[in-house]
Design an enzyme around this catalytic site. Structure first.
Site, PDB file in Angstrom:
ATOM      1  N   HIS A 162     -88.976 -12.307 -21.446  1.00  0.00           N
ATOM      2  CA  HIS A 162     -89.491 -13.257 -20.447  1.00  0.00           C
ATOM      3  C   HIS A 162     -88.371 -13.760 -19.534  1.00  0.00           C
ATOM      4  CE1 HIS A 162     -93.244 -13.437 -22.797  1.00  0.00           C
ATOM      5  NE2 HIS A 162     -92.452 -13.540 -23.859  1.00  0.00           N
ATOM      6  N   SER A 283     -73.139  -9.134   4.826  1.00  0.00           N
ATOM      7  CA  SER A 283     -74.102  -9.799   5.687  1.00  0.00           C
ATOM      8  C   SER A 283     -73.571  -9.825   7.113  1.00  0.00           C
ATOM      9  CB  SER A 283     -74.346 -11.225   5.199  1.00  0.00           C
ATOM     10  OG  SER A 283     -75.023 -11.987   6.184  1.00  0.00           O
ATOM     11  N   LYS A 289     -71.051 -12.787   1.643  1.00  0.00           N
ATOM     12  CA  LYS A 289     -72.128 -12.099   0.928  1.00  0.00           C
ATOM     13  C   LYS A 289     -71.713 -10.701   0.465  1.00  0.00           C
ATOM     14  CE  LYS A 289     -75.865 -12.936   0.369  1.00  0.00           C
ATOM     15  NZ  LYS A 289     -76.949 -12.718   1.348  1.00  0.00           N
ATOM     16  N   GLU A 296     -81.366  -2.349  -4.442  1.00  0.00           N
ATOM     17  CA  GLU A 296     -82.605  -2.826  -3.840  1.00  0.00           C
ATOM     18  C   GLU A 296     -83.427  -1.665  -3.276  1.00  0.00           C
ATOM     19  OE1 GLU A 296     -81.291  -5.748  -1.056  1.00  0.00           O
ATOM     20  OE2 GLU A 296     -80.871  -7.250  -2.599  1.00  0.00           O
TER      21      GLU A 296
END
Length: 473
Positions: A162, A283, A289, A296
């Site tokens: 979980h 970024s 970043k 992804e």
């Protein structure tokens, strides 16, 4: 425009005009030209079978095979010229063959239809992609996982359910979990390959071949394991395409889950792993970043691949028997999925082989409350039923929370105030993470010995695979 260049033009006459939009709508040459080499392979084999059946003489067979070899060279050198009348790769190759060798080229299609031709080409192409790329790329990831598991056995981290910290495990145990999933994917791919490697050629348009073509001989020439037993099935069956797309969906889901884990683990909040610069981006606005774009995109490709599978499945669901033009949709879905799988597998292998694990962070993320189950096991070993032990430890957890203490900071007297079974000072040995993981000695567990067995078993399976594929493929 005149349709005299079409393979089917005779039915309509030379002056039939075709709507230009329909011309483009009907054409598949823009993408099925990828089948050019397997189409030539199948045509060479079919010419040989026609010669064996007495439908071509030796000179005609030689001329056809030589002409096909020339066409193959043109495709490879990118000098093959596609004409506006070429609807698909089959008509393009046949048109060019007749240009090269004359009327003898028209004999190649004797008894053959584009229906059984394209079905054969697609199976040849997919078999080739499985053998030459997918098999190897998939095994490469499994090898990376088990090599890292071997080298990084000492690293401990929280195991999650979980997405909540549950119990300590070895990093190697985590890596092996995905290695086993991918091994199952490899097994499914090999089982799928058996169903891909069935030859439909000789089915004609739908009723079979009226000439004495030896289909088993033809099958052997092209390396098929068997032939389709029914001509209607031969031209219309695309189950192998759906099965491959379904297999690709399962594989990409496994890779997507792995990517999701690593995305989470690479955040500053976790900082368990660092993704190499080669697979990250920055970024355009925020200089600090570090984005895990490779992971992804692996996650995103799973959705795209599933979409292709679902879309083509819907194409098939309402088709009447035998060949229908709807089946032309199989190639774009299949090509797109194979292309995206190639990239996904290679990027995944690169990320996994180059990522760095922060062992101090993974160990630091462990907390003594994760050993509450171990405390219950201590009671079980002293004869307390597990449900009673679970309830007792629940009270101990509540006590620690009420006292704003770490559970490991509770004294023996605190524990005895909950249960008199805590009469042995050795209970304090429980608060040791290495001791915790080492108790899971059973096959499949996270102890050092159990994980080593997993690694050894996976290595043995890869060795078996190496021997079996070199024999079978």
């Amino acid at each position: 425009m005149e349709s005299g260049g079409k393979l089917w033009a005779g039915r309509f006459g030379d002056q039939r005009s075709i709507d230009p939009v329909m011309e483009r709508f009907n054409s598949s040459i823009s993408y099925d030209k990828r089948l050019c080499y397997v189409d030539i392979l199948g045509s060479k084999a079919y010419a040989t079978a026609l010669f064996k059946a007495g439908l071509l003489d030796q000179v005609e067979c030689a001329d056809i095979c030589h002409g096909l070899a020339t066409i193959e060279d043109e495709w490879r050198s990118e000098t093959f010229r596609i004409n506006p009348s070429d609807e698909d790769v089959h008509s393009a190759n046949e048109r060019r063959l007749k240009e090269l060798i004359g009327s003898a080229g028209g004999k190649l299609h004797t008894g053959r239809s584009r229906n059984d031709q394209v079905a054969t080409d697609l199976r040849l192409w997919l078999r080739q992609e499985i053998d030459q790329s997918l098999d190897g790329f998939l095994v490469q990831i499994i090898q990376v996982l088990i090599e890292r598991a071997q080298d990084e056995m000492d690293i401990l981290l929280p195991g999650y359910t979980h997405l909540q910290r549950a119990q300590p495990i070895r990093w190697s145990h985590y890596l092996c979990s995905y290695a086993w999933s991918l091994w199952s994917d490899w097994q499914r791919l090999m089982q799928l390959r058996d169903r891909v490697n069935v030859m439909p050629l000789g089915s004609g348009a739908l009723a079979g071949n009226p000439f004495p073509i030896d289909r088993h001989y033809l099958s052997d020439l092209m390396g098929f394991d068997s032939i389709t037993p029914n001509s209607l099935l031969g031209v219309s069956d695309r189950d192998f395409v759906v099965e491959f797309l379904s297999w690709a969906s399962i594989l990409s889901s496994h890779l997507s889950r792995l990517a999701e884990d690593l995305i989470i683990y690479s955040t500053k909040e976790f900082n368990f792993v660092t993704i190499a610069d080669a697979y990250s981006t920055g970024s355009s606005l925020m200089p600090q970043k570090r984005n895990p774009d490779g992971l992804e995109l692996i996650r995103a490709k799973a959705g795209r691949i599933f979409g292709q599978m679902a879309g083509f499945s819907m194409v098939l669901k309402g088709l009447p028997s035998a060949y229908n033009k709807d089946l032309q949709e199989d190639k774009e879905a299949l090509f797109d999925v194979v292309d995206n799988l190639f990239c996904t597998l290679q990027v995944a292998a690169g990320i996994l082989s180059t990522l760095k694990v922060n062992a101090e962070k993974t160990l630091g993320a462990l907390s003594s409350d994760m050993l509450a189950t171990d405390l219950a096991y201590h009671l079980v070993r002293r004869g307390v039923p597990f449900r009673d032990a679970h309830a007792t430890v629940g009270k101990i957890v509540a006590m620690a929370e009420n006292q704003h203490k770490d559970i490991a900071a509770l004294t023996l007297e605190d524990l005895q105030s909950i249960s008199s079974v805590f009469d042995d000072p050795s209970v304090t040995n429980i608060w040791n993470y290495e001791h915790s993981v080492e108790q899971y000695q059973v096959t499949g567990g996270t102890s050092r010995r159990a994980v080593q067995k997993q690694i050894d078993d996976l290595k043995a399976l890869l060795e078996f695979r190496k021997g079996s594929t070199s024999t079978a493929l």
